[in-house]
Design a protein around this motif. Structure first.
Motif, PDB file in Angstrom:
ATOM      1  N   UNK A  95      11.825   3.189   0.226  1.00 11.05           N
ATOM      2  CA  UNK A  95      11.914   2.592   1.516  1.00 11.05           C
ATOM      3  C   UNK A  95      13.113   2.845   2.338  1.00 11.05           C
ATOM      4  N   UNK A  96      13.786   3.735   1.842  1.00 16.37           N
ATOM      5  CA  UNK A  96      15.032   4.300   2.695  1.00 16.37           C
ATOM      6  C   UNK A  96      14.708   5.730   2.490  1.00 16.37           C
ATOM      7  N   UNK A  97      14.621   6.615   1.477  1.00 16.46           N
ATOM      8  CA  UNK A  97      14.726   7.947   1.566  1.00 16.46           C
ATOM      9  C   UNK A  97      13.149   8.215   2.039  1.00 16.46           C
ATOM     10  N   UNK A  98      12.106   7.814   1.433  1.00 12.94           N
ATOM     11  CA  UNK A  98      10.709   8.083   1.745  1.00 12.94           C
ATOM     12  C   UNK A  98      10.274   7.763   3.000  1.00 12.94           C
ATOM     13  N   UNK A  99      10.344   6.458   3.253  1.00  7.02           N
ATOM     14  CA  UNK A  99       9.703   5.781   4.641  1.00  7.02           C
ATOM     15  C   UNK A  99      10.603   5.996   5.638  1.00  7.02           C
ATOM     16  N   UNK A 110      10.145   5.892   9.540  1.00 12.73           N
ATOM     17  CA  UNK A 110       9.977   4.251   9.717  1.00 12.73           C
ATOM     18  C   UNK A 110      11.508   3.777   9.807  1.00 12.73           C
ATOM     19  N   UNK A 111      11.326   2.604  10.074  1.00 16.10           N
ATOM     20  CA  UNK A 111      12.901   1.947  10.245  1.00 16.10           C
ATOM     21  C   UNK A 111      13.349   1.953   8.813  1.00 16.10           C
ATOM     22  N   UNK A 112      14.591   1.973   8.649  1.00 17.14           N
ATOM     23  CA  UNK A 112      15.117   1.723   7.074  1.00 17.14           C
ATOM     24  C   UNK A 112      14.740   0.393   6.499  1.00 17.14           C
ATOM     25  N   UNK A 113      14.221   0.464   5.459  1.00 14.52           N
ATOM     26  CA  UNK A 113      13.626  -0.725   4.494  1.00 14.52           C
ATOM     27  C   UNK A 113      12.661  -1.451   5.667  1.00 14.52           C
ATOM     28  N   UNK A 114      11.882  -0.581   6.326  1.00  9.74           N
ATOM     29  CA  UNK A 114      11.052  -1.327   7.074  1.00  9.74           C
ATOM     30  C   UNK A 114      11.542  -2.249   8.015  1.00  9.74           C
ATOM     31  N   UNK A 123       0.729  -1.217   0.070  1.00  5.80           N
ATOM     32  CA  UNK A 123      -0.005  -0.089  -0.068  1.00  5.80           C
ATOM     33  C   UNK A 123       0.966   1.400   0.052  1.00  5.80           C
ATOM     34  N   UNK A 124       1.526   1.600  -1.234  1.00  3.22           N
ATOM     35  CA  UNK A 124       2.097   2.972  -1.279  1.00  3.22           C
ATOM     36  C   UNK A 124       1.612   4.102  -0.907  1.00  3.22           C
TER      37      UNK A 124
END
Length: 171
Positions: free
Chosen positions: A123-127, A133-137, A57-58
């Motif tokens: 997953x790194x820059x935006x998340x 959020x944690x790096x790369x979730x 769910x982007x």
């Protein structure tokens, strides 16, 4: 041209680092974005749930980054970015960099590399950097499903660009 014995051999024309700024280039970008976004959506919403128990769910990430609750707006932002801006990024940033740094790589490897770049961005820059959020979730199953989705997106983008360029080169 070069002379070898009694024959003259033509060198293939040098390809430009950037595509021409034409309507055809914009159509190529939109077609690549549409095809890649459809492939992403099939992966994210129809196949990923069997692997991770739910869809990618982007739009939820877009909501986290921008701090708003409107799901429709988040979906629209993600769609416009995927259909318009990412393919333009492939044409004017990723592929030119690959042509300079790794000109020996085939188009499909460049496309997969583009997909990895999009995954790192998401997953790194935006998340992580923007949404906190944690790096790369934290490298959960969803992380790997997202990687596959971004690889598909990059490969489809590169395939459509290649198809369009070979088609217009013959015309």
């Amino acid at each position: 041209m070069s002379m070898t014995g009694n024959s003259i051999q033509q060198k293939p024309p040098a390809r430009s680092l950037f595509p021409a700024l034409t309507a055809a280039t914009f159509v190529t970008a939109i077609l690549a974005g549409l095809a890649a976004d459809i492939a992403w959506e099939v992966w994210a919403r129809a196949i990923t749930p069997f692997w991770v128990g739910g869809p990618l769910e982007p739009a939820a990430l877009v909501q986290s980054v921008f701090g708003f609750r409107n799901l429709f707006l988040a979906e629209a932002i993600h769609a416009v970015v995927g259909i318009v801006f990412y393919p333009l990024g492939y044409l004017f940033i990723a592929r030119p960099i690959a042509r300079i740094a790794t000109p020996f790589l085939p188009w499909w490897i460049v496309g997969l590399g583009f997909g990895i770049g999009l995954w790192v961005f998401a997953l790194y820059v935006m998340a992580h950097i923007f949404a906190g959020l944690p790096p790369f979730l934290g490298f959960i199953q969803l992380t790997w499903a997202s990687l596959v989705g971004h690889l598909i997106f990059g490969l489809v983008t590169a395939a459509v660009v290649r198809w369009r360029e070979t088609r217009t080169a013959r015309a």
